[in-house]
Structure formats: C-alpha cells, structure tokens
Design a protein around this motif. Structure first.
Motif, mmCIF file in Angstrom:
data_model
loop_
_atom_site.group_PDB
_atom_site.id
_atom_site.type_symbol
_atom_site.label_atom_id
_atom_site.label_comp_id
_atom_site.label_asym_id
_atom_site.label_seq_id
_atom_site.Cartn_x
_atom_site.Cartn_y
_atom_site.Cartn_z
ATOM 1 N N CYS A 23 0.942 -1.422 -0.257
ATOM 2 C CA CYS A 23 0.462 0.304 -0.021
ATOM 3 C C CYS A 23 1.597 1.513 0.097
ATOM 4 O O CYS A 23 0.774 1.761 -0.834
ATOM 5 C CB CYS A 23 -0.622 0.529 0.920
ATOM 6 N N LEU A 24 2.243 1.184 0.376
ATOM 7 C CA LEU A 24 3.243 2.261 0.808
ATOM 8 C C LEU A 24 3.688 2.434 -0.448
ATOM 9 O O LEU A 24 3.545 4.336 -0.850
ATOM 10 C CB LEU A 24 4.169 2.014 1.782
ATOM 11 N N LYS A 25 4.381 1.676 -1.248
ATOM 12 C CA LYS A 25 4.780 1.702 -2.682
ATOM 13 C C LYS A 25 3.886 2.427 -3.176
ATOM 14 O O LYS A 25 4.188 2.807 -4.328
ATOM 15 C CB LYS A 25 5.064 0.151 -2.925
ATOM 16 N N GLU A 26 2.357 1.117 -3.488
ATOM 17 C CA GLU A 26 1.330 2.533 -4.497
ATOM 18 C C GLU A 26 0.791 3.488 -4.241
ATOM 19 O O GLU A 26 1.124 4.375 -5.320
ATOM 20 C CB GLU A 26 -0.153 0.913 -4.049
ATOM 21 N N GLN B 85 1.706 2.297 -20.670
ATOM 22 C CA GLN B 85 2.165 1.031 -21.336
ATOM 23 C C GLN B 85 2.719 -0.416 -20.172
ATOM 24 O O GLN B 85 2.713 -2.029 -20.400
ATOM 25 C CB GLN B 85 3.217 1.288 -22.325
ATOM 26 N N ILE B 86 2.692 0.475 -19.089
ATOM 27 C CA ILE B 86 3.558 -0.051 -17.703
ATOM 28 C C ILE B 86 2.226 -0.485 -16.636
ATOM 29 O O ILE B 86 2.179 -2.022 -16.129
ATOM 30 C CB ILE B 86 4.911 -0.292 -17.043
ATOM 31 N N TRP B 87 2.079 0.686 -16.309
ATOM 32 C CA TRP B 87 0.518 0.661 -15.655
ATOM 33 C C TRP B 87 -1.031 0.275 -16.107
ATOM 34 O O TRP B 87 -1.324 1.627 -16.061
ATOM 35 C CB TRP B 87 1.037 1.998 -14.390
ATOM 36 N N LYS B 88 -1.481 -0.723 -15.991
ATOM 37 C CA LYS B 88 -2.699 -0.320 -16.804
ATOM 38 C C LYS B 88 -3.617 0.262 -15.428
ATOM 39 O O LYS B 88 -3.323 0.674 -14.110
ATOM 40 C CB LYS B 88 -2.937 -1.927 -16.900
ATOM 41 N N ASN B 89 -4.394 1.188 -16.023
ATOM 42 C CA ASN B 89 -5.019 2.020 -15.010
ATOM 43 C C ASN B 89 -4.585 2.683 -13.955
ATOM 44 O O ASN B 89 -4.879 2.778 -12.992
ATOM 45 C CB ASN B 89 -6.359 1.663 -14.183
ATOM 46 N N PRO C 140 -2.978 -1.684 -4.117
ATOM 47 C CA PRO C 140 -1.277 -2.456 -4.102
ATOM 48 C C PRO C 140 -1.520 -3.876 -4.613
ATOM 49 O O PRO C 140 -0.286 -4.273 -4.396
ATOM 50 C CB PRO C 140 -2.396 -2.541 -2.668
ATOM 51 N N SER C 141 -2.468 -3.914 -5.367
ATOM 52 C CA SER C 141 -2.003 -6.043 -5.916
ATOM 53 C C SER C 141 -0.541 -5.089 -6.784
ATOM 54 O O SER C 141 0.001 -6.645 -7.190
ATOM 55 C CB SER C 141 -3.282 -6.434 -6.514
ATOM 56 N N ARG C 142 -0.411 -4.140 -7.865
ATOM 57 C CA ARG C 142 0.125 -3.717 -8.279
ATOM 58 C C ARG C 142 2.040 -4.527 -8.125
ATOM 59 O O ARG C 142 2.225 -5.207 -8.257
ATOM 60 C CB ARG C 142 1.011 -2.291 -8.876
ATOM 61 N N LYS D 202 3.956 -10.062 -9.154
ATOM 62 C CA LYS D 202 4.319 -9.191 -10.664
ATOM 63 C C LYS D 202 5.546 -8.274 -10.116
ATOM 64 O O LYS D 202 5.664 -8.449 -11.274
ATOM 65 C CB LYS D 202 2.634 -8.695 -10.478
ATOM 66 N N ILE D 203 5.751 -8.523 -9.278
ATOM 67 C CA ILE D 203 7.061 -7.409 -9.718
ATOM 68 C C ILE D 203 8.178 -8.204 -9.114
ATOM 69 O O ILE D 203 9.262 -7.673 -10.599
ATOM 70 C CB ILE D 203 7.410 -7.126 -7.796
#
Length: 250
Positions: free
Chosen positions: A113-116, A160-164, A170-172, A177-178
């Motif tokens: 959540c912090l990273k997002e 191109q990398i971050w959809k929406n 935070p699930s990104r 995924k990472i």
C-alpha cells in the motif's frame, strides 16, 4: 538528541555498526575521517552539505509519502482493513503496541500500500542530472554539461506499464508481479549510483509510523473536502489533506 547522535542513528540503521578503536563510529566520525585516493578529506562545507542532505531529505519526502499513503488508505477502506488485520495479527497479545525491528518484514501488505501510494502520488516528482559526457537518446544527441530532468511522476504513470495508472491498486506490488517488473519502472528513490542513500531507513520509518496510526485509528476522508496536488520538488497539496480519525477498539 544532538545532531551528531541523530545522524548516527540514521547511519547505523542503514549500514550497521563500523568498529574503530573498539567503539562504534557515528555518521560524523565517518565523514570527518573519510579520505579519497589521494588522502584528502572532506572540507567543512562538504561535511555540512552531507549532514544537511541527511536531515532535509529525511523529513520532507517521507512526510509527503506518509500523508499520501494515509490519504489513499482513507479513501479505500477495503485496503485499510487488510492493513489493520495484518498489523493486528502481529501485535495482538502483546503488552504494548510498539513496532519492533523484527515486525517490519512482516508488514508485507502495508508495504504494498505504501509503494502504490508512492507510485500514484510520487513524493519526488522529478530529479535532475548533469551530463558528464555527450549522450544520444532516441536519435537526439545531448551535449556534455546538459541538465536533464527525469520525470519520475510520468514514469510511474506510464500506461504501457501501469494499466489504469490513475487508480490506487496495491495489488500491483504483489510479490509475483514485481518479479517480472522492469527495475526502472518504479524508482521513488531514484536508481543507479546516485540513488537515495537513506531509502531503507525511510521505508522502515514510514512502515513503523503507518502501522502505529492504523493500529490505533480508523481513517476516513472528509467527503466535503477536495484535495488538490501541487507539483513541486516534493509533491504537496494546494490546500492540505483532511481526514477523520476514529479510535479503534481491539
């Protein structure tokens, strides 16, 4: 606490203890005894600049990241609840709610959540670099001594990398995924040889503060107050952030 001791705590949190004459060197000891390959040490001005960097960069950027994370979780109670469940699982049954060093790696969802929040709101929107040699990028040649601005905010919103890319998700930053993420897709602390020297300390500091806040409070947004970003050297707001705090019971 003196500046000397404060800086020592920052350094030791980052690098561990360096022993000299059977005692622990602090931040200023290292600066004052540092020598280059010719045996030349730092001048007074250079030592002061290093201390200023630690003190300044260690508070304004982390304050921005903390504010935007609280704002993001206040606006997404479903993610906030997951963070609180994680924190409660770690702290329940203890005599105090203090966050220990061993607790920090366990705050995995809070870290996502912090990273997002740092991706979406980008505490440091851009950085500048002085080219020490001529460089060609996409067929355009930039001469030596050019100043190049790198737009971290744009990188963190690259569709191109971050959809929406304008959605807080935070699930990104799920571990699976990472693993496949380009190492330069997310660089809130810059990257390469001139990345932020205090990034590990900053992450530990922010996770500790956030865990304490969400352990004690449910946080919600003021529905009648609109928050507006103000892009500067550090990402701020034009009119502040207002949230409502409600005491939690455990």
């Amino acid at each position: 606490m003196t500046i000397n001791n404060y800086c020592a705590n920052l350094l030791l949190a980052e690098t561990g203890c360096v022993t000299l004459k059977k005692r622990c060197m602090d931040f200023l000891d290292i600066l004052l005894t540092a020598k280059d390959e010719d045996g030349k040490g730092l001048t007074f001005s250079e030592v002061r600049d290093e201390v200023d960097t630690f003190l300044f960069e260690g508070h304004d950027t982390t304050a921005s990241a903390l504010a935007w994370t609280v704002y993001s979780l206040a606006g997404h109670p479903e993610y906030q609840k997951k963070c609180q469940m994680e924190i409660d699982e770690i702290l329940n049954g203890r005599e105090t709610d203090e966050i220990t060093w061993d607790d920090l790696p366990k705050l995995t969802y809070l870290t996502q959540c912090l990273k997002e929040a740092m991706r979406l709101h980008c505490p440091v929107p851009f950085i500048s670099r002085l080219l020490t040699k001529e460089m060609t990028i996409d067929g355009k040649t930039l001469p030596k001594n050019s100043i190049v601005d790198i737009q971290l905010y744009n990188m963190h919103h690259n569709p191109q990398i971050w959809k929406n890319n304008m959605v807080y998700d935070p699930s990104r930053f799920d571990p699976d995924k990472i693993e496949n993420m380009d190492s330069f897709a997310f660089v809130p602390f810059s990257a390469g040889p001139r990345n932020c020297i205090g990034q590990n300390f900053a992450m530990h500091e922010m996770k500790t503060i956030l865990a304490r806040i969400f352990r004690m409070f449910d946080v919600s947004l003021d529905p009648n107050y609109k928050v507006e970003k103000r892009v500067a050297i550090v990402m701020k707001t034009s009119n502040g952030i207002r949230v409502n705090l409600s005491k939690r019971s455990h």
